[in-house]
Design a protein around this motif. Structure first.
Motif, PDB file in Angstrom:
ATOM      1  N   GLU A  44       0.862  -1.179   0.000  1.00 46.25           N
ATOM      2  CA  GLU A  44       0.000   0.000   0.000  1.00 46.25           C
ATOM      3  C   GLU A  44       0.893   1.222   0.000  1.00 46.25           C
ATOM      4  OE1 GLU A  44      -3.512   0.445   2.018  1.00 46.25           O
ATOM      5  OE2 GLU A  44      -3.797  -1.657   2.498  1.00 46.25           O
ATOM      6  N   GLN A  45       0.549   2.196  -0.831  1.00 49.08           N
ATOM      7  CA  GLN A  45       1.352   3.399  -0.957  1.00 49.08           C
ATOM      8  C   GLN A  45       1.438   4.130   0.383  1.00 49.08           C
ATOM      9  OE1 GLN A  45      -0.058   6.145  -3.883  1.00 49.08           O
ATOM     10  NE2 GLN A  45       1.914   7.144  -4.041  1.00 49.08           N
ATOM     11  N   GLU A  46       2.645   4.500   0.776  1.00 54.45           N
ATOM     12  CA  GLU A  46       2.961   5.263   1.979  1.00 54.45           C
ATOM     13  C   GLU A  46       2.752   4.514   3.294  1.00 54.45           C
ATOM     14  OE1 GLU A  46       1.774   9.352   2.157  1.00 54.45           O
ATOM     15  OE2 GLU A  46       1.506   9.425  -0.010  1.00 54.45           O
ATOM     16  N   LEU A  47       2.442   3.213   3.254  1.00 55.24           N
ATOM     17  CA  LEU A  47       2.298   2.430   4.478  1.00 55.24           C
ATOM     18  C   LEU A  47       3.412   1.411   4.605  1.00 55.24           C
ATOM     19  CD1 LEU A  47      -1.521   1.664   4.785  1.00 55.24           C
ATOM     20  CD2 LEU A  47      -0.160   3.249   6.139  1.00 55.24           C
ATOM     21  N   VAL A  48       3.852   1.174   5.836  1.00 52.33           N
ATOM     22  CA  VAL A  48       4.852   0.157   6.141  1.00 52.33           C
ATOM     23  C   VAL A  48       4.383  -0.624   7.365  1.00 52.33           C
ATOM     24  CG1 VAL A  48       6.857   1.349   5.156  1.00 52.33           C
ATOM     25  CG2 VAL A  48       6.180   1.837   7.508  1.00 52.33           C
ATOM     26  N   GLU A  49       4.863  -1.845   7.502  1.00 56.93           N
ATOM     27  CA  GLU A  49       4.628  -2.639   8.704  1.00 56.93           C
ATOM     28  C   GLU A  49       5.789  -2.350   9.642  1.00 56.93           C
ATOM     29  OE1 GLU A  49       2.136  -4.624   9.688  1.00 56.93           O
ATOM     30  OE2 GLU A  49       1.014  -4.259   7.848  1.00 56.93           O
ATOM     31  N   VAL A  50       5.499  -1.883  10.836  1.00 52.79           N
ATOM     32  CA  VAL A  50       6.531  -1.469  11.783  1.00 52.79           C
ATOM     33  C   VAL A  50       6.473  -2.359  13.019  1.00 52.79           C
ATOM     34  CG1 VAL A  50       7.388   0.453  13.180  1.00 52.79           C
ATOM     35  CG2 VAL A  50       6.283   0.918  11.000  1.00 52.79           C
ATOM     36  N   SER A  51       7.632  -2.833  13.462  1.00 53.43           N
ATOM     37  CA  SER A  51       7.716  -3.508  14.760  1.00 53.43           C
ATOM     38  C   SER A  51       8.614  -2.651  15.638  1.00 53.43           C
ATOM     39  CB  SER A  51       8.259  -4.928  14.610  1.00 53.43           C
ATOM     40  OG  SER A  51       9.535  -4.923  14.031  1.00 53.43           O
ATOM     41  N   TYR A  52       8.193  -2.456  16.888  1.00 50.27           N
ATOM     42  CA  TYR A  52       8.947  -1.586  17.773  1.00 50.27           C
ATOM     43  C   TYR A  52       8.772  -2.011  19.218  1.00 50.27           C
ATOM     44  CZ  TYR A  52       4.415   0.878  18.138  1.00 50.27           C
ATOM     45  OH  TYR A  52       3.094   1.198  18.315  1.00 50.27           O
ATOM     46  N   THR A  53       9.690  -1.528  20.050  1.00 50.92           N
ATOM     47  CA  THR A  53       9.714  -1.864  21.472  1.00 50.92           C
ATOM     48  C   THR A  53       9.675  -0.578  22.280  1.00 50.92           C
ATOM     49  OG1 THR A  53      11.161  -3.728  20.928  1.00 50.92           O
ATOM     50  CG2 THR A  53      11.025  -3.100  23.246  1.00 50.92           C
ATOM     51  N   CYS A  54       8.993  -0.617  23.400  1.00 52.61           N
ATOM     52  CA  CYS A  54       9.009   0.501  24.334  1.00 52.61           C
ATOM     53  C   CYS A  54      10.123   0.227  25.342  1.00 52.61           C
ATOM     54  CB  CYS A  54       7.678   0.647  25.050  1.00 52.61           C
ATOM     55  SG  CYS A  54       7.721   1.953  26.315  1.00 52.61           S
ATOM     56  N   GLY A  55      11.090   1.124  25.420  1.00 54.14           N
ATOM     57  CA  GLY A  55      12.187   0.979  26.365  1.00 54.14           C
ATOM     58  C   GLY A  55      11.762   1.226  27.803  1.00 54.14           C
TER      59      GLY A  55
END
Length: 144
Positions: A44-55
């Protein structure tokens, strides 16, 4: 995984709308560190799948976000966060720069097994890996 909705703009054009990068436990985005960014499937244009952690609470998240939302976290000014690895497509980034290939290895994943007095030889299993290095001397191996 979240569902992705679209906000409508005047003129009948559509702008992607990803889920906000936010820690629901800490109720802030101040401690977030992005671990990986991938292209959604289907793209999808301008969308990415992001994985992240809260420190702050060590909670993990993964969902769709806009490129701008992910960039706002990555490009945040201030002291460097806990060092880690960012996987961006096929590249791995450590210390803010892409890691480079420094060779390959064949690692044995042999686990001795015993079923009694068998005289048969035990077969080794090997896994090919790529060695990646960073200019800070950090290195890691990933399956090839």
């Amino acid at each position: 995984m979240s569902t992705i909705s679209h906000a409508h703009r005047p003129g009948n054009s559509r702008q992607p709308h990803g889920q906000r990068l936010w820690c629901i436990r800490c109720r802030t985005d101040q401690h977030l560190a992005i671990d990986g960014i991938e292209q959604p499937s289907p793209p999808e244009q301008e969308l990415v799948e992001v994985s992240y952690t809260c420190g702050g609470c060590d909670f993990l998240y993964a969902h769709a976000a806009t490129v701008a939302q992910a960039a706002a976290i990555i490009n945040r000014p201030g002291p460097a966060r806990t060092p880690g690895i960012l996987q961006f497509g096929g590249a791995y980034i450590h210390c803010g720069e892409p890691m480079h290939a420094a060779g390959s290895e064949a690692r044995s994943i042999y686990a001795p097994m015993s079923t009694g007095q068998s005289g048969e030889p035990v077969l080794d299993v090997y896994l090919r890996t790529r060695v990646l290095k960073c200019s800070c001397v950090f290195q890691m191996e990933i399956p090839d």
